[in-house]
Write an enzyme that holds these catalytic residues in place. Structure first.
Site, PDB file in Angstrom:
ATOM      1  N   THR A   1       0.841  -1.196   0.000  1.00  0.00           N
ATOM      2  CA  THR A   1       0.000   0.000   0.000  1.00  0.00           C
ATOM      3  C   THR A   1       0.873   1.243   0.000  1.00  0.00           C
ATOM      4  O   THR A   1       2.048   1.194   0.390  1.00  0.00           O
ATOM      5  CB  THR A   1      -0.869   0.043   1.278  1.00  0.00           C
ATOM      6  OG1 THR A   1      -0.008  -0.179   2.397  1.00  0.00           O
ATOM      7  CG2 THR A   1      -1.957  -1.002   1.257  1.00  0.00           C
TER       8      THR A   1
ATOM      9  N   ARG B   1      -7.642   8.370   3.761  1.00  0.00           N
ATOM     10  CA  ARG B   1      -8.002   7.489   4.870  1.00  0.00           C
ATOM     11  C   ARG B   1      -9.204   8.089   5.586  1.00  0.00           C
ATOM     12  O   ARG B   1      -9.328   9.308   5.668  1.00  0.00           O
ATOM     13  CB  ARG B   1      -6.846   7.372   5.881  1.00  0.00           C
ATOM     14  CG  ARG B   1      -5.696   6.480   5.434  1.00  0.00           C
ATOM     15  CD  ARG B   1      -6.082   5.005   5.408  1.00  0.00           C
ATOM     16  NE  ARG B   1      -4.972   4.155   5.025  1.00  0.00           N
ATOM     17  CZ  ARG B   1      -4.669   3.802   3.773  1.00  0.00           C
ATOM     18  NH1 ARG B   1      -5.417   4.220   2.776  1.00  0.00           N
ATOM     19  NH2 ARG B   1      -3.634   3.015   3.527  1.00  0.00           N
TER      20      ARG B   1
ATOM     21  N   ASP C   1     -14.072   6.448  -0.614  1.00  0.00           N
ATOM     22  CA  ASP C   1     -13.563   5.075  -0.738  1.00  0.00           C
ATOM     23  C   ASP C   1     -13.101   4.559   0.616  1.00  0.00           C
ATOM     24  O   ASP C   1     -12.830   3.379   0.773  1.00  0.00           O
ATOM     25  CB  ASP C   1     -12.402   5.034  -1.736  1.00  0.00           C
ATOM     26  CG  ASP C   1     -11.993   3.612  -2.073  1.00  0.00           C
ATOM     27  OD1 ASP C   1     -12.896   2.783  -2.320  1.00  0.00           O
ATOM     28  OD2 ASP C   1     -10.781   3.306  -2.066  1.00  0.00           O
TER      29      ASP C   1
ATOM     30  N   GLU D   1     -14.061   1.911   9.621  1.00  0.00           N
ATOM     31  CA  GLU D   1     -13.955   1.093   8.413  1.00  0.00           C
ATOM     32  C   GLU D   1     -13.673  -0.350   8.814  1.00  0.00           C
ATOM     33  O   GLU D   1     -12.761  -0.553   9.625  1.00  0.00           O
ATOM     34  CB  GLU D   1     -12.814   1.644   7.543  1.00  0.00           C
ATOM     35  CG  GLU D   1     -12.735   0.985   6.185  1.00  0.00           C
ATOM     36  CD  GLU D   1     -11.696   1.625   5.266  1.00  0.00           C
ATOM     37  OE1 GLU D   1     -11.631   2.869   5.178  1.00  0.00           O
ATOM     38  OE2 GLU D   1     -10.940   0.862   4.659  1.00  0.00           O
TER      39      GLU D   1
ATOM     40  N   HIS E   1     -13.231   0.820   0.004  1.00  0.00           N
ATOM     41  CA  HIS E   1     -11.760   0.893  -0.034  1.00  0.00           C
ATOM     42  C   HIS E   1     -11.192   0.020  -1.162  1.00  0.00           C
ATOM     43  O   HIS E   1     -10.404  -0.901  -0.926  1.00  0.00           O
ATOM     44  CB  HIS E   1     -11.161   0.485   1.321  1.00  0.00           C
ATOM     45  CG  HIS E   1      -9.790   1.059   1.554  1.00  0.00           C
ATOM     46  ND1 HIS E   1      -9.301   1.379   2.791  1.00  0.00           N
ATOM     47  CD2 HIS E   1      -8.789   1.376   0.681  1.00  0.00           C
ATOM     48  CE1 HIS E   1      -8.065   1.854   2.687  1.00  0.00           C
ATOM     49  NE2 HIS E   1      -7.732   1.855   1.405  1.00  0.00           N
TER      50      HIS E   1
HETATM   51  C1  GLV Z   1      -4.439   2.005  -0.131  1.00  0.00           C
HETATM   52  O1  GLV Z   1      -5.268   2.360   0.619  1.00  0.00           O
HETATM   53  C2  GLV Z   1      -3.050   2.414  -0.063  1.00  0.00           C
HETATM   54  O2  GLV Z   1      -2.632   2.987   0.962  1.00  0.00           O
HETATM   55  O3  GLV Z   1      -2.306   2.156  -1.009  1.00  0.00           O
END
Ligand code: GLV
Length: 302
Positions: A68, A218, A241, A246, A265
């Site tokens: 991520t 986020r 998203d 969450e 997400h």
């Molecule tokens: C997704 O949420 C990321 O941080 O790449």
């Protein structure tokens, strides 16, 4: 060297590298044996339950390479001798594309038309439009650049904001003056102590009537209650998203608030990200094993 990786696909990508004992751990189910021998961890996209506890048990850990862009689940628990690298670039295409799609969906009332379609109703009405609007990108990094490239054909004005001003990028401290002119505000900031609750009642109050908040960052960046209040007044609209909490609980009022479009997400969850992740992890582990400098090392605040 023992490495735990998040997916079979990443493991396949590493198959050509000699000297690796590669174990797939997707963050669910029973923990594989030998946690105290793991030197490199490529954790799953959705953080494993009790990630801090797992990190504490990885006594041989030297490197966490995330899949991520965000590193918030790891950063606060990092021991001094462990290097943390993110997946900068991997989700640029997917996330930027989601943001374009999401802002258009809200502006053009796609959720309402989809609901009317489900009822078999021909519900004609005028909608908003992206053309001629001002899009404010808050958190102008590599995803922001990818978003700007994608928006270049849409006849919009782009305003860029980052933590500190540079060239044609405004500093975060200028936000109060920039917000009232934006039709769409896209959040792409990392989750840090600095950005927690950044989009609060005051931030939202500076946004113009009918503006759209797009959160691809986020959930913790936005004060959910403050956003809910604006949505319920039908003063602002939003494409989210990510949410706080969450996953969003089934009975949460955000689901049914007017003018909100929610996806779970998934902005970066596409084959494009899978391909780029496989390559990034391969190249990074090859660098690690040959002692070359690593890419995307997280230092300082971010
Ligand atoms: C997704 O949420 C990321 O941080 O790449």
């Amino acid at each position: 060297m023992k490495i735990w990786v998040a997916t079979e696909d990443i493991a396949d990508g590493l198959a050509g590298l000699p000297g690796l004992e590669c174990v797939v751990y997707d963050g669910t189910g029973p923990l594989p044996a030998g946690i105290d021998e793991v030197e490199v961890w490529v954790p799953p996209l959705v953080p494993a339950a009790d990630t801090p506890g797992l990190m504490a048990r990885m006594s041989a850990l030297r490197l966490i390479q995330t899949v991520t862009a965000g590193v918030d689940p790891y950063r606060p628990y990092l021991a001094d001798h462990v290097t943390l690298c993110n997946a900068r670039g991997v989700h640029d295409a997917g996330t930027a594309e989601w943001a374009v799609g999401a802002m258009i969906a809200v502006l053009r009332d796609f959720p309402e038309f989809a609901a009317a379609q489900a009822r078999g109703t021909w519900a004609r009405h005028y909608t908003g439009v992206l053309a001629d609007s001002t899009v404010l990108i808050v958190g102008y990094g590599s995803i922001g650049e990818a978003l700007e490239r994608r928006l270049s054909g849409f006849e919009v004005e782009i305003v860029r904001v980052a933590r500190t001003a540079r060239g044609d990028v405004h500093g975060q401290d200028e936000l109060p003056d920039l917000l009232p002119d934006a039709d769409v505000v896209v959040l792409l900031v990392p989750a840090t102590a600095d950005t927690a609750g950044m989009v609060d009642a005051r931030f939202l109050a500076r946004m113009k009537d009918g503006a759209v908040l797009v959160n691809a960052a986020r959930g913790s960046v936005v004060d959910t209650d403050a956003l809910l209040a604006e949505l319920q007044k039908e003063r602002l609209r939003a494409a989210l998203d990510v949410t706080a909490p969450e996953p969003l609980p089934r009975d949460h009022p955000l689901w049914t608030a007017p003018g909100v479009f929610i996806t779970p997400h998934v902005a970066g969850s596409t084959p494009a990200s899978v391909r780029r992740t496989r390559k990034l992890i391969h190249d990074q582990i090859a660098r690690y094993m040959s002692g070359e400098p690593l890419k995307n090392v997280i230092t300082g605040l971010y």
